[in-house]
Design a protein around this motif. Structure first.
Motif, PDB file in Angstrom:
ATOM      1  N   VAL A 203       0.831  -1.207   0.000  1.00  0.00           N
ATOM      2  CA  VAL A 203       0.000   0.000   0.000  1.00  0.00           C
ATOM      3  C   VAL A 203       0.866   1.257   0.000  1.00  0.00           C
ATOM      4  O   VAL A 203       0.626   2.190  -0.776  1.00  0.00           O
ATOM      5  CB  VAL A 203      -0.968  -0.005   1.205  1.00  0.00           C
ATOM      6  N   LEU A 204       1.894   1.298   0.827  1.00  0.00           N
ATOM      7  CA  LEU A 204       2.736   2.489   0.903  1.00  0.00           C
ATOM      8  C   LEU A 204       3.516   2.736  -0.383  1.00  0.00           C
ATOM      9  O   LEU A 204       3.646   3.881  -0.834  1.00  0.00           O
ATOM     10  CB  LEU A 204       3.689   2.393   2.099  1.00  0.00           C
TER      11      LEU A 204
ATOM     12  N   GLY B  60       1.822  11.625  -9.337  1.00  0.00           N
ATOM     13  CA  GLY B  60       0.475  11.674  -9.900  1.00  0.00           C
ATOM     14  C   GLY B  60       0.354  12.646 -11.058  1.00  0.00           C
ATOM     15  O   GLY B  60       1.339  13.140 -11.603  1.00  0.00           O
TER      16      GLY B  60
ATOM     17  N   THR C 195       1.661   6.328  -7.115  1.00  0.00           N
ATOM     18  CA  THR C 195       0.493   6.906  -7.786  1.00  0.00           C
ATOM     19  C   THR C 195       0.159   8.321  -7.319  1.00  0.00           C
ATOM     20  O   THR C 195      -0.261   9.146  -8.126  1.00  0.00           O
ATOM     21  CB  THR C 195      -0.742   6.006  -7.608  1.00  0.00           C
ATOM     22  N   VAL C 196       0.353   8.601  -6.049  1.00  0.00           N
ATOM     23  CA  VAL C 196       0.056   9.944  -5.548  1.00  0.00           C
ATOM     24  C   VAL C 196       1.282  10.838  -5.665  1.00  0.00           C
ATOM     25  O   VAL C 196       1.207  11.968  -6.138  1.00  0.00           O
ATOM     26  CB  VAL C 196      -0.448   9.892  -4.088  1.00  0.00           C
ATOM     27  N   GLY C 197       2.442  10.317  -5.269  1.00  0.00           N
ATOM     28  CA  GLY C 197       3.672  11.106  -5.329  1.00  0.00           C
ATOM     29  C   GLY C 197       4.061  11.474  -6.744  1.00  0.00           C
ATOM     30  O   GLY C 197       4.620  12.537  -6.993  1.00  0.00           O
TER      31      GLY C 197
ATOM     32  N   THR D   2       2.621   1.716  -3.395  1.00  0.00           N
ATOM     33  CA  THR D   2       1.646   2.111  -4.416  1.00  0.00           C
ATOM     34  C   THR D   2       1.217   3.559  -4.236  1.00  0.00           C
ATOM     35  O   THR D   2       1.074   4.296  -5.222  1.00  0.00           O
ATOM     36  CB  THR D   2       0.429   1.167  -4.385  1.00  0.00           C
ATOM     37  N   ILE D   3       1.034   3.991  -3.001  1.00  0.00           N
ATOM     38  CA  ILE D   3       0.689   5.396  -2.747  1.00  0.00           C
ATOM     39  C   ILE D   3       1.820   6.309  -3.201  1.00  0.00           C
ATOM     40  O   ILE D   3       1.584   7.332  -3.852  1.00  0.00           O
ATOM     41  CB  ILE D   3       0.347   5.622  -1.261  1.00  0.00           C
ATOM     42  N   ALA D   4       3.053   5.923  -2.883  1.00  0.00           N
ATOM     43  CA  ALA D   4       4.197   6.741  -3.305  1.00  0.00           C
ATOM     44  C   ALA D   4       4.242   6.868  -4.824  1.00  0.00           C
ATOM     45  O   ALA D   4       4.520   7.941  -5.362  1.00  0.00           O
ATOM     46  CB  ALA D   4       5.496   6.126  -2.790  1.00  0.00           C
TER      47      ALA D   4
ATOM     48  N   GLN E 185       6.453   5.683 -12.262  1.00  0.00           N
ATOM     49  CA  GLN E 185       5.606   4.885 -11.379  1.00  0.00           C
ATOM     50  C   GLN E 185       6.018   3.419 -11.407  1.00  0.00           C
ATOM     51  O   GLN E 185       6.107   2.764 -10.369  1.00  0.00           O
ATOM     52  CB  GLN E 185       4.139   5.053 -11.761  1.00  0.00           C
TER      53      GLN E 185
END
Length: 121
Positions: free
Chosen positions: A72-73, A83, A79-81, A75-77, A97
């Motif tokens: 999760v972490l 983005g 897709t959001v980081g 993937t967040i980095a 990504q």
């Protein structure tokens, strides 16, 4: 096939596929090479760990809270980081990504096999 040959072949195949696909998409040699190596190394490590430590390898136990948290972490980095607000082209953003996720993947797989080897010794 020996226990050393199959992981190498799988890793090489994945590295070539990911690297060439990413080069085709983003046309950046360094990014394609690094991403291909990360994903190829990750898959080679998975095959090695499964063949060497099949009785203890986590395999389908993705319900493990630490594996889930790491996934999760990362993937967040990725897709959001990196983005849509990141000021680069879509192709380069997608390549970055893939690089972030691939680096997290290979790190997780190497740590898993290192722990299995430590416990087997």
């Amino acid at each position: 096939m020996s226990h050393r040959t199959l992981p190498s072949l799988v890793g090489l195949l994945v590295a070539v596929l990911v690297g060439s696909g990413l080069y085709w998409l983003a046309e950046n040699v360094g990014l394609a090479l690094a991403t291909g190596i990360a994903w190829g190394g990750g898959f080679a490590t998975v095959v090695y760990g499964e063949r060497q430590y099949s009785a203890h390898y986590p395999g389908s136990e993705w319900s493990n809270k630490w594996s889930t948290l790491g996934t999760v972490l990362i993937t967040i980095a990725a897709t959001v980081g990196i983005g849509s607000s990141f000021p680069v082209s879509f192709e380069l953003r997608l390549g970055l990504q893939f690089l972030v996720i691939g680096t997290g993947f290979v790190g997780s797989m190497v740590a898993t096999v290192a722990e299995l080897e430590r416990n087997a010794a």
